[in-house]
Design an enzyme around this catalytic site. Structure first.
Site, PDB file in Angstrom:
ATOM      1  N   ASN A  97      -0.041  -4.155   6.564  1.00 45.83           N
ATOM      2  CA  ASN A  97       1.163  -3.830   6.153  1.00 45.83           C
ATOM      3  C   ASN A  97       2.299  -3.575   7.358  1.00 45.83           C
ATOM      4  O   ASN A  97       2.187  -3.138   7.969  1.00 45.83           O
ATOM      5  CB  ASN A  97       0.712  -2.325   5.904  1.00 45.83           C
ATOM      6  CG  ASN A  97       2.107  -1.613   4.748  1.00 45.83           C
ATOM      7  OD1 ASN A  97       2.994  -2.356   5.037  1.00 45.83           O
ATOM      8  ND2 ASN A  97       2.184  -0.716   4.531  1.00 45.83           N
ATOM      9  N   TRP A  98       3.312  -4.160   7.141  1.00 47.95           N
ATOM     10  CA  TRP A  98       4.474  -4.435   8.344  1.00 47.95           C
ATOM     11  C   TRP A  98       4.907  -3.004   8.768  1.00 47.95           C
ATOM     12  O   TRP A  98       5.780  -3.203   9.736  1.00 47.95           O
ATOM     13  CB  TRP A  98       5.333  -5.509   8.749  1.00 47.95           C
ATOM     14  CG  TRP A  98       4.060  -6.699  10.045  1.00 47.95           C
ATOM     15  CD1 TRP A  98       2.987  -6.964   9.684  1.00 47.95           C
ATOM     16  CD2 TRP A  98       5.023  -8.527  10.128  1.00 47.95           C
ATOM     17  NE1 TRP A  98       2.869  -7.690  10.197  1.00 47.95           N
ATOM     18  CE2 TRP A  98       3.886  -8.652  10.410  1.00 47.95           C
ATOM     19  CE3 TRP A  98       5.992  -8.605   9.362  1.00 47.95           C
ATOM     20  CZ2 TRP A  98       3.381 -10.630  10.457  1.00 47.95           C
ATOM     21  CZ3 TRP A  98       5.604 -10.358  10.319  1.00 47.95           C
ATOM     22  CH2 TRP A  98       5.079 -10.786  10.205  1.00 47.95           C
ATOM     23  N   LYS A  99       5.489  -2.462   7.608  1.00 46.52           N
ATOM     24  CA  LYS A  99       5.933  -1.556   6.967  1.00 46.52           C
ATOM     25  C   LYS A  99       7.850  -2.549   7.476  1.00 46.52           C
ATOM     26  O   LYS A  99       7.685  -2.488   7.059  1.00 46.52           O
ATOM     27  CB  LYS A  99       5.991   0.002   7.505  1.00 46.52           C
ATOM     28  CG  LYS A  99       4.120   0.273   7.319  1.00 46.52           C
ATOM     29  CD  LYS A  99       4.089   1.865   7.762  1.00 46.52           C
ATOM     30  CE  LYS A  99       2.711   1.645   7.308  1.00 46.52           C
ATOM     31  NZ  LYS A  99       2.205   2.701   7.367  1.00 46.52           N
ATOM     32  N   HIS A 158       2.236   2.858  -2.388  1.00 49.55           N
ATOM     33  CA  HIS A 158       2.114   3.415  -0.397  1.00 49.55           C
ATOM     34  C   HIS A 158       2.097   4.585  -0.666  1.00 49.55           C
ATOM     35  O   HIS A 158       3.306   5.265  -1.191  1.00 49.55           O
ATOM     36  CB  HIS A 158       2.688   2.565  -0.066  1.00 49.55           C
ATOM     37  CG  HIS A 158       1.931   2.744   1.751  1.00 49.55           C
ATOM     38  ND1 HIS A 158       2.339   3.932   1.770  1.00 49.55           N
ATOM     39  CD2 HIS A 158       0.869   1.936   2.496  1.00 49.55           C
ATOM     40  CE1 HIS A 158       1.449   3.926   3.585  1.00 49.55           C
ATOM     41  NE2 HIS A 158       0.721   3.067   3.303  1.00 49.55           N
ATOM     42  N   GLU A 210       3.421   6.642   1.571  1.00 50.56           N
ATOM     43  CA  GLU A 210       4.829   6.308   2.188  1.00 50.56           C
ATOM     44  C   GLU A 210       6.185   6.835   1.193  1.00 50.56           C
ATOM     45  O   GLU A 210       7.158   6.957   1.297  1.00 50.56           O
ATOM     46  CB  GLU A 210       6.123   6.103   3.396  1.00 50.56           C
ATOM     47  CG  GLU A 210       4.998   5.759   4.673  1.00 50.56           C
ATOM     48  CD  GLU A 210       3.886   4.649   4.771  1.00 50.56           C
ATOM     49  OE1 GLU A 210       5.127   3.735   5.097  1.00 50.56           O
ATOM     50  OE2 GLU A 210       3.777   5.076   6.332  1.00 50.56           O
ATOM     51  N   GLU A 236      -6.472   4.914   1.459  1.00 56.23           N
ATOM     52  CA  GLU A 236      -5.842   5.586   2.354  1.00 56.23           C
ATOM     53  C   GLU A 236      -5.450   7.328   2.718  1.00 56.23           C
ATOM     54  O   GLU A 236      -4.488   7.607   2.030  1.00 56.23           O
ATOM     55  CB  GLU A 236      -4.523   4.656   2.689  1.00 56.23           C
ATOM     56  CG  GLU A 236      -4.519   3.258   2.792  1.00 56.23           C
ATOM     57  CD  GLU A 236      -2.873   2.405   3.320  1.00 56.23           C
ATOM     58  OE1 GLU A 236      -3.448   1.850   4.348  1.00 56.23           O
ATOM     59  OE2 GLU A 236      -2.110   3.039   2.885  1.00 56.23           O
ATOM     60  N   GLY A 246      -1.084   6.144  11.302  1.00 60.65           N
ATOM     61  CA  GLY A 246       0.006   6.013  11.777  1.00 60.65           C
ATOM     62  C   GLY A 246      -0.802   7.385  12.839  1.00 60.65           C
ATOM     63  O   GLY A 246       0.515   8.048  13.430  1.00 60.65           O
ATOM     64  N   SER A 263      -5.278   3.998  10.378  1.00 59.46           N
ATOM     65  CA  SER A 263      -5.536   4.175  11.680  1.00 59.46           C
ATOM     66  C   SER A 263      -6.840   3.094  11.781  1.00 59.46           C
ATOM     67  O   SER A 263      -8.088   3.078  13.164  1.00 59.46           O
ATOM     68  CB  SER A 263      -5.743   5.180  12.335  1.00 59.46           C
ATOM     69  OG  SER A 263      -4.527   5.582  12.213  1.00 59.46           O
ATOM     70  N   GLY A 266      -1.712  -0.690   9.244  1.00 59.06           N
ATOM     71  CA  GLY A 266      -0.079  -1.043   9.292  1.00 59.06           C
ATOM     72  C   GLY A 266      -0.743  -1.016  11.354  1.00 59.06           C
ATOM     73  O   GLY A 266      -0.536  -2.444  11.201  1.00 59.06           O
ATOM     74  N   GLY A 267       0.228   0.366  11.957  1.00 61.48           N
ATOM     75  CA  GLY A 267       0.770  -0.199  13.319  1.00 61.48           C
ATOM     76  C   GLY A 267      -0.295  -0.960  14.468  1.00 61.48           C
ATOM     77  O   GLY A 267       0.258  -2.372  14.759  1.00 61.48           O
TER      78      GLY A 267
HETATM   79  P1  13P Z   1      -2.386   2.509   9.681  1.00 59.93           P
HETATM   80  O1  13P Z   1      -3.397   1.749  10.198  1.00 59.93           O
HETATM   81  O2  13P Z   1      -0.744   2.072  11.485  1.00 59.93           O
HETATM   82  O3  13P Z   1      -2.657   3.809  10.365  1.00 59.93           O
HETATM   83  O4  13P Z   1      -1.011   2.987   9.334  1.00 59.93           O
HETATM   84  C1  13P Z   1      -2.210   2.535   7.472  1.00 59.93           C
HETATM   85  C2  13P Z   1      -0.882   2.004   6.311  1.00 59.93           C
HETATM   86  O5  13P Z   1      -1.059   2.624   5.745  1.00 59.93           O
HETATM   87  C3  13P Z   1      -1.164   0.680   5.847  1.00 59.93           C
HETATM   88  O6  13P Z   1      -0.739   0.902   4.623  1.00 59.93           O
END
Ligand code: 13P
Length: 250
Positions: A9-11, A94, A96, A166, A172, A212, A233-234
């Site tokens: 997930n590149w956000k 998600h 967020e 999640e 993050g 993470s 994510g990251g």
């Molecule tokens: P991180 O891997 O950066 O913690 O993010 C997880 C995430 O929200 C994937 O959708």
């Protein structure tokens, strides 16, 4: 046997030229995996990403969509629009989006239905906050979110859905749920699905862990019996690191 599904997930990251370069570097590193590999990219990267993953085993997803077909919803993108350019997956609900954009269990449910109606495969996110966890409510929260997300779906739809567990406190933050903790929560989600839709359905549903995930913890997490891969994510922004996660079983 369920397949392992690893989605990035590149956000709100990566310009088109960066997306193209990423795919160029990443595709050869994951070409031999039997795991499903998905990149969920910003809308502005979708078209470039789709062109550049042709002849690879990488699938492309969006990160959100609207539940209506069309109309006066300035700034929104419909499921039909995504499908029309051959997007295959879409992240729905998600944390967020729930936190910053007022997504509710009800809109999540509407979006999942609209995704299925248009032939998109939803990746549905559920997860508890730190306060909920500390109050001992994790299982109650995540099984409720799951039940509400899936309301009114057919058994066939439920068994083809991807759920991403999640925990919000792990996103993050560098804090990962222990593999036992993640397994416990994911097993509870599967048991809930089994209660409502039966075991034949629940044993087919892909349930990922997210929060993470990195190459150093992916193997331990993804080898748990109920964890079917991850939503990353990251660590999905770096081709070598994300490829190591995809190739956790090599
Ligand atoms: P991180 O891997 O950066 O913690 O993010 C997880 C995430 O929200 C994937 O959708």
């Amino acid at each position: 046997m369920r397949k392992k599904v690893i989605a990035g997930n590149w956000k709100m990251n990566m310009l088109p030229n960066e997306a193209i370069k990423f795919i160029e570097d990443f595709a050869p590193l994951v070409k031999d995996t039997e795991n499903e590999v998905i990149l969920c990219v910003p809308y502005t990267d979708l078209f470039y990403a789709l062109l550049n993953v042709q002849d690879t085993n990488i699938k492309i997803g969006a990160q959100n969509m609207h539940f209506e077909k069309s109309g006066a919803y300035t700034g929104e993108v419909s499921a039909q629009m995504l499908k029309s350019i051959n997007v295959e997956y879409v992240i729905i609900g998600h944390s967020e989006r729930r936190q910053y954009f007022n997504e509710t269990d009800e809109t999540v449910n509407k979006k999942i239905k609209a995704a299925f109606e248009n032939g998109l495969k939803p990746i549905v996110c559920v997860g508890e906050t730190l306060e909920e966890r500390e109050a001992g409510k994790t299982i109650e929260i995540i099984t409720n979110q799951t039940q509400k997300a899936l309301e009114g779906l057919t058994n066939e739809q439920v068994e083809s859905i991807i759920i991403a567990y999640e925990p919000i406190w792990a996103i993050g933050t560098g804090k990962t749920a222990t593999s036992e903790d993640a397994e416990n929560s994911i097993k509870a989600i599967r048991d809930k699905i089994s209660q409502i839709y039966g075991q034949n359905v629940s044993k087919r549903v892909i349930i990922q862990y997210g929060g993470s995930v990195k190459s150093s913890n992916a193997k331990e997490l993804f080898e748990m019996p109920d964890i079917d891969g991850g939503l990353v994510g990251g660590a999905s922004l770096k081709p070598e690191e994300f490829a190591k996660i995809v190739n956790f079983d090599k």
